[in-house]
Design an enzyme around this catalytic site. Sequence first.
Site, PDB file in Angstrom:
ATOM      1  N   TYR A 162       0.727  -1.244   0.080  1.00 18.87           N
ATOM      2  CA  TYR A 162       0.060  -0.138  -0.137  1.00 18.87           C
ATOM      3  C   TYR A 162       0.694   1.349   0.010  1.00 18.87           C
ATOM      4  O   TYR A 162       0.610   2.167  -0.776  1.00 18.87           O
ATOM      5  CB  TYR A 162      -0.817  -0.045   1.274  1.00 18.87           C
ATOM      6  CG  TYR A 162      -1.919   1.077   1.365  1.00 18.87           C
ATOM      7  CD1 TYR A 162      -3.027   1.160   0.793  1.00 18.87           C
ATOM      8  CD2 TYR A 162      -1.660   1.971   2.682  1.00 18.87           C
ATOM      9  CE1 TYR A 162      -4.016   2.233   1.023  1.00 18.87           C
ATOM     10  CE2 TYR A 162      -2.486   3.025   2.679  1.00 18.87           C
ATOM     11  CZ  TYR A 162      -3.720   2.967   1.790  1.00 18.87           C
ATOM     12  OH  TYR A 162      -4.606   4.145   2.438  1.00 18.87           O
ATOM     13  N   LYS A 166       0.830   4.068  -2.793  1.00 12.52           N
ATOM     14  CA  LYS A 166       0.502   5.513  -2.347  1.00 12.52           C
ATOM     15  C   LYS A 166       1.516   6.494  -2.813  1.00 12.52           C
ATOM     16  O   LYS A 166       1.111   7.624  -3.271  1.00 12.52           O
ATOM     17  CB  LYS A 166       0.028   5.583  -0.844  1.00 12.52           C
ATOM     18  CG  LYS A 166      -1.278   4.881  -0.663  1.00 12.52           C
ATOM     19  CD  LYS A 166      -2.438   5.282  -1.477  1.00 12.52           C
ATOM     20  CE  LYS A 166      -3.696   5.177  -0.933  1.00 12.52           C
ATOM     21  NZ  LYS A 166      -4.846   5.413  -1.940  1.00 12.52           N
TER      22      LYS A 166
HETATM   23  P1  NAI Z   1     -13.617   3.126   2.106  1.00 10.06           P
HETATM   24  O1  NAI Z   1     -13.271   1.671   1.962  1.00 10.06           O
HETATM   25  O2  NAI Z   1     -14.855   3.525   2.761  1.00 10.06           O
HETATM   26  O3  NAI Z   1     -13.656   3.692   0.238  1.00 10.06           O
HETATM   27  C1  NAI Z   1     -13.037   3.041  -0.553  1.00 10.06           C
HETATM   28  C2  NAI Z   1     -13.973   2.659  -1.727  1.00 10.06           C
HETATM   29  O4  NAI Z   1     -13.540   2.278  -2.815  1.00 10.06           O
HETATM   30  C3  NAI Z   1     -15.120   1.550  -1.372  1.00 10.06           C
HETATM   31  O5  NAI Z   1     -16.361   1.958  -1.253  1.00 10.06           O
HETATM   32  C4  NAI Z   1     -15.003   0.736  -2.279  1.00 10.06           C
HETATM   33  O6  NAI Z   1     -16.005  -0.291  -2.897  1.00 10.06           O
HETATM   34  C5  NAI Z   1     -14.224   1.408  -3.470  1.00 10.06           C
HETATM   35  N1  NAI Z   1     -13.520   0.401  -4.422  1.00 10.06           N
HETATM   36  C6  NAI Z   1     -12.322  -0.384  -3.991  1.00 10.06           C
HETATM   37  N2  NAI Z   1     -11.996  -1.054  -5.236  1.00 10.06           N
HETATM   38  C7  NAI Z   1     -12.626  -0.377  -6.354  1.00 10.06           C
HETATM   39  C8  NAI Z   1     -12.141  -0.437  -7.517  1.00 10.06           C
HETATM   40  N3  NAI Z   1     -11.400  -1.130  -7.922  1.00 10.06           N
HETATM   41  N4  NAI Z   1     -13.195   0.390  -8.346  1.00 10.06           N
HETATM   42  C9  NAI Z   1     -13.901   1.257  -7.909  1.00 10.06           C
HETATM   43  N5  NAI Z   1     -14.120   1.379  -6.577  1.00 10.06           N
HETATM   44  C10 NAI Z   1     -13.675   0.400  -5.916  1.00 10.06           C
HETATM   45  O7  NAI Z   1     -12.324   3.841   2.305  1.00 10.06           O
HETATM   46  P2  NAI Z   1     -12.048   5.308   2.705  1.00 10.06           P
HETATM   47  O8  NAI Z   1     -11.352   5.308   4.025  1.00 10.06           O
HETATM   48  O9  NAI Z   1     -13.008   6.244   2.575  1.00 10.06           O
HETATM   49  O10 NAI Z   1     -10.868   5.550   1.659  1.00 10.06           O
HETATM   50  C11 NAI Z   1     -10.887   6.403   0.526  1.00 10.06           C
HETATM   51  C12 NAI Z   1      -9.558   6.567  -0.106  1.00 10.06           C
HETATM   52  O11 NAI Z   1      -8.643   7.288   0.805  1.00 10.06           O
HETATM   53  C13 NAI Z   1      -8.665   5.068  -0.455  1.00 10.06           C
HETATM   54  O12 NAI Z   1      -7.867   5.512  -1.344  1.00 10.06           O
HETATM   55  C14 NAI Z   1      -7.842   5.162   0.957  1.00 10.06           C
HETATM   56  O13 NAI Z   1      -7.007   4.478   0.620  1.00 10.06           O
HETATM   57  C15 NAI Z   1      -7.401   6.449   1.235  1.00 10.06           C
HETATM   58  N6  NAI Z   1      -6.998   6.827   2.686  1.00 10.06           N
HETATM   59  C16 NAI Z   1      -8.008   6.737   3.693  1.00 10.06           C
HETATM   60  C17 NAI Z   1      -7.470   7.026   5.066  1.00 10.06           C
HETATM   61  C18 NAI Z   1      -8.461   7.058   5.855  1.00 10.06           C
HETATM   62  O14 NAI Z   1      -8.010   7.302   7.261  1.00 10.06           O
HETATM   63  N7  NAI Z   1      -9.723   6.690   5.851  1.00 10.06           N
HETATM   64  C19 NAI Z   1      -6.098   7.154   5.330  1.00 10.06           C
HETATM   65  C20 NAI Z   1      -5.320   7.264   4.171  1.00 10.06           C
HETATM   66  C21 NAI Z   1      -5.809   7.138   2.802  1.00 10.06           C
END
Ligand code: NAI
Length: 735
Positions: A162, A166
């Site tokens: 990851y 990133k």
């Molecule tokens: P989340 O799991 O709630 O949202 C991610 C969404 O992406 C999910 O709804 C999932 O179905 C969708 N997804 C996964 N694979 C996919 C694909 N191949 N095509 C289309 N959609 C797909 O997670 P969150 O926390 O909202 O994360 C959003 C972004 O922020 C991610 O990239 C995550 O890595 C990043 N992030 C989040 C942090 C946090 O504290 N929540 C910290 C650092 C980064």
Amino acid sequence: MTLSFEGRVVLVTGAGGGLGREYALAFAQRGASVIVNDLGADTKGGGKSSAAADKVVEEIRAKGGKAVANYDSVEDGEKLIQSALDAFGRIDVVVNNAGILRDRSFARTSDMDWDLIQRVHLRGSFLVTRAAWNHMKSQKFGRIIMTASAAGIYGNFGQANYSAAKLGMVGLANTLAIEGRKYNIHCNTIAPVAGSRLTETIMPPDLVASLKPEYVAPLVLWLCHEQCQENGGLFEVGAGWIGKLRWERTQGCTVRQKNQPMTLEAVRDQWDKICDFTDATKPANAQESLQSIISALSQVESEGEVSANPTASATASSSGINPAEAVGQKIPPTTFSFTHTQCILYALGVGMSTKDPDHLRFLYEGHPDFSCLPTFGVIPSMTAMMDGSLSSVPGLNIDFTRILHGEQYLELYRPLPTSGKLTSEASIGDVLDKGSGAVILLDVNTYSGDELVCYNQFSVFVVGAGGFGGRRTSEKVKASLPPPKRAPDAVVVDATTRDQAALYRLSGDWNPLHIDPSFAAMGGFKAPILHGLCSFGFAARHVLKQFADNDPSRMKAIKVRFAKPVLPGQSLQTEMWKEGNRIHIQCKVKETDAVVLAGAYVDLHGAAEASPENLTQGEGLQSELVFAEIGRRIKDSGSDLVKKVNAVFGWEITKDGKNAAQWTIDLKNGSGSLQKGPYSGKADVTFTVSDEDFMEVVQGKLNPQKAFFSGKLKVRGNIMLSQKLEVILKDYAKL
Ligand code: NAI
């Protein structure tokens, strides 16, 4: 005034939940038309459902907003953009947000764990963004968000896959920011912290609840607004706090000195300084980053660039010289591999031109007398001079940044080959004390295999290194000689071109003094100056043409003293006095009458001495054995080969550019024969090839056709018969 997204079309990937959902709602609330993309996968990338995206679209529509759902994976980037075009006719903003986790300690990370993460985060962002790029470009507006993570910026246990993806996205954004700038496409990166299903497993529940996605979304919206001019930024954001990141770099430290090798110990000794962040700088782009490296380079190179102005530092006496210790010391041998390319480049560098038909033999590898200019003999030995090895000689503890090339002597023992590998062995011939400085005599013998090809004596003047109580002169010195006191017997004027130094340096003398105006200025010159050894090459070929019919084998030796610089574009006037086989020379800049090469002379061999007859026929040639074997086989074959081939093949084998042996393979008369030496009858076809290339052909390493087109194999007579050559030589390939 409130900021609106009216008329804008926004794609948010992974918008079925977490941060993405929040962005989608916020954009829609500000008037944007939103594509709510979500694959509906679980946190590890498994499963698929349209429910997540549909739910968010419903929420938006319920509030009167405009939204459509898209259920494709970001790995199908084109489809996502197509949804936007189909529904709303354009695409203005892409928020790359979709993400999954497959945390493992590094050792347990499987190929699948690695690949899936790269595919969704890094490759997915690439594909979606690329699909949108040209639309943004042609409408001259675009805003792109990459979603990185603190794990990428700082590293985090169990997240190697990851973290790599990133931080990869940060790199991607950095370049998109540069490429998109002129089209008003801006790309920024966020590293968010928010409570979501991705973080609920690692954060305490009350923290998850309080780190709301709505405390991140406004940053994303601002970065995507047309008013925002931010581009290429990286932001950490969470809980309503936003900070910007940039690179910081220590002042650093240059750990090498001019003309000295860079050592591991120097790195160790300067380690604290290399890592000291006091007065750190913040390079904002690759140019700024490179700038300090370039300035370090010119600093090192200009250290004591005294060749320009010897008097300036003549007072600084630093005598670490111990002649008793230094004289006789050897410098590790250096090797120089070359082909006809270097010979030709050198010839051009010293002003040869196809304008003069005489020059073709030095400029065209296919010329029957193609040769290397004798003064090319200085080139292989330059490496010994240039690579700083002198500085490691015991007893020569002096400042090698203060050296001047004072004089040059070159003696040739055989014509230079036009390709091959030469080895040079250098040693300290003597060290002289001239008061204001020291003169180091560097003797360099250059060999081709075991054969001594040439000898160079470099006289190197070290400013300020005199006064060590040494001798003023030495029997080892190849002395310069004044010209006779009469009018010269011949004068040749030859213009150097504006790019003469730029061309000459390609033969291996890369000192910026000869090309870089600011560097030359530091040395006190109004412009970059010509290499002394370039003028030396001009003068030598003037003599060769005037008194030796351009026959390189007639040059025995040359000596010059470098008196004054020449500027590229000036004309060189070579004055010559013939005294037996010695031609005294003096070279002036025609425009200023300044003497630039003084006390110079060329010694020639008498015309007869170097004629081909003087070379023992075939002695020591590798081809000798092959012909002997061919002779045996002709005998063994009865008349089979004669029937098959029916031709007479003449061979001229050359060595070091000279005719070294002749053979005739007669497969036409009687039962065939092999003769050595000139053949009385007429050969149907004659091949001229060097001993080395002949061996390559025989061993099947060099295709005869290729050898012909590259000029290595010359053919006279019935060229069609050369097709039979392959048949004959193939039979001998296993020799
Ligand atoms: P989340 O799991 O709630 O949202 C991610 C969404 O992406 C999910 O709804 C999932 O179905 C969708 N997804 C996964 N694979 C996919 C694909 N191949 N095509 C289309 N959609 C797909 O997670 P969150 O926390 O909202 O994360 C959003 C972004 O922020 C991610 O990239 C995550 O890595 C990043 N992030 C989040 C942090 C946090 O504290 N929540 C910290 C650092 C980064």
